[in-house]
Design a protein around this motif. Structure first.
Motif, PDB file in Angstrom:
ATOM      1  N   PHE A   1       0.838  -1.207   0.000  1.00  0.00           N
ATOM      2  CA  PHE A   1       0.000   0.000   0.000  1.00  0.00           C
ATOM      3  C   PHE A   1       0.873   1.257   0.000  1.00  0.00           C
ATOM      4  CE2 PHE A   1      -3.003  -3.153   1.559  1.00  0.00           C
ATOM      5  CZ  PHE A   1      -4.146  -2.818   0.847  1.00  0.00           C
ATOM      6  N   VAL A   2       1.982   1.208   0.720  1.00  0.00           N
ATOM      7  CA  VAL A   2       2.893   2.357   0.760  1.00  0.00           C
ATOM      8  C   VAL A   2       3.470   2.595  -0.634  1.00  0.00           C
ATOM      9  CG1 VAL A   2       4.970   3.325   1.803  1.00  0.00           C
ATOM     10  CG2 VAL A   2       3.474   1.861   3.163  1.00  0.00           C
ATOM     11  N   MET A   3       3.952   1.518  -1.265  1.00  0.00           N
ATOM     12  CA  MET A   3       4.522   1.626  -2.615  1.00  0.00           C
ATOM     13  C   MET A   3       3.491   2.158  -3.602  1.00  0.00           C
ATOM     14  SD  MET A   3       7.514   1.009  -3.715  1.00  0.00           S
ATOM     15  CE  MET A   3       9.034   0.127  -3.548  1.00  0.00           C
TER      16      MET A   3
ATOM     17  N   GLY B   1       0.730   3.833  -2.969  1.00  0.00           N
ATOM     18  CA  GLY B   1       0.388   5.214  -2.629  1.00  0.00           C
ATOM     19  C   GLY B   1       1.452   6.205  -3.065  1.00  0.00           C
TER      20      GLY B   1
END
Lengths: 141, 143
Positions: free
Chosen positions: B44-46, B48
């Motif tokens: 999710f971080v990547m 986002g």
């Protein structure tokens, strides 16, 4: 667990926005290993000040957030041998490959750079192998 | 101007790393640990991060950076031994501790000795990287 992915998405959005600001403002790729490495080996001497200012921002905002907002539990290993081996591998590897998670991962993949995509596939694959080897087979982490 | 941009970008990067949980090594190692208790947060971080960055690359067309100069050249499609071997070294180290360069700097602010030790070793590795590259070139060259 649900909150984790929402914070992941929010934090990721901030990381991407940081990269966008650095690119559109200064015309440079926001890669942490490149910014640090250029200071270490002297290749970034002419942009040393903006590199240090960038790193100061990376350091100071989490400091302020951990005071004002909430502490982050880092769960970092206390085994000094693991820490030194890991640091050396990350340092040598990111400079040999010319990038890390931010440079190859975020900035490279977002412009469909073949090098960024291949590097990311290899460091994620090696990271997975590393956890299997050192956690599940050898039990040292 | 350039320093102001750098401070803003660095601050946003630090905030993103802190809030996303990427300074928590169990989340990173949990994502790499496909045979253990798998943690999807890093994806999710990547994701986002890649969306705003992809928009930024689109905006570089027919423009110049706000602080002057020029945008980076288009990516070279050249793959090589250093890219692959370097990424394998990096990945092995990343899996060992759950730290990569950005979060290691952000985590320094929490004041634990372990991060300082990691960063010193990382800086030493970066300092030694050109020598490692030369050695690899020598090994690869036909005798």
């Amino acid at each position: 667990m649900e909150a984790d992915w929402i914070w992941g998405l929010v934090g990721g959005g901030l990381i991407g926005t940081a990269g966008a600001v650095y690119l559109l403002g200064n015309g440079r790729i926001m890669g942490a290993s490149g910014i640090i490495g250029g200071l270490v080996d002297g290749s970034g001497r002419d942009t040393a000040v903006e590199r240090m200012v960038f790193l100061a921002g990376v350091f100071l905002v989490p400091l302020l957030l951990s005071w004002a907002y909430l502490d982050v539990e880092t769960h970092l290993t206390t085994n000094p041998v693991v820490l030194i081996a890991s640091g050396l591998l990350v340092g040598v590897g990111t400079r040999l490959a010319n990038g890390c998670t931010s440079g190859h991962g975020v900035c490279g993949i977002s412009r469909l750079s073949l090098r960024g995509i291949v590097a990311t596939a290899f460091y994620i694959g090696a990271g997975g192998l590393s956890v299997v080897l050192f956690r599940h087979l050898l039990g040292v982490i | 101007m350039r320093n102001l941009v750098a401070l803003l970008a660095g601050g946003l990067f630090g905030a993103g790393l802190h809030l996303s949980g990427m300074t928590d090594t169990t989340k990173v190692q949990g994502w790499l640990d496909v045979f253990g208790n798998w943690d999807p947060t890093l994806a999710f971080v990547m994701g986002g991060a890649i969306v705003p960055m992809a928009i930024a690359w689109q905006l570089t067309r027919n423009r110049t950076p706000l602080a002057g100069g020029s945008f980076p050249a288009p990516p070279e499609p050249k793959l090589g031994r250093n890219l692959v071997l370097g990424s394998v070294f990096f990945g092995m180290g990343w899996g060992l501790s759950g730290l990569c360069p950005g979060p290691s700097i952000a985590s320094l602010s929490y004041g634990h000795w372990g991060h300082a030790l990691f960063v010193v070793a990382m800086l030493a590795g970066m300092f030694g990287a050109p020598a490692v590259r030369t050695q690899l070139d020598r090994l690869a060259a036909p005798a």
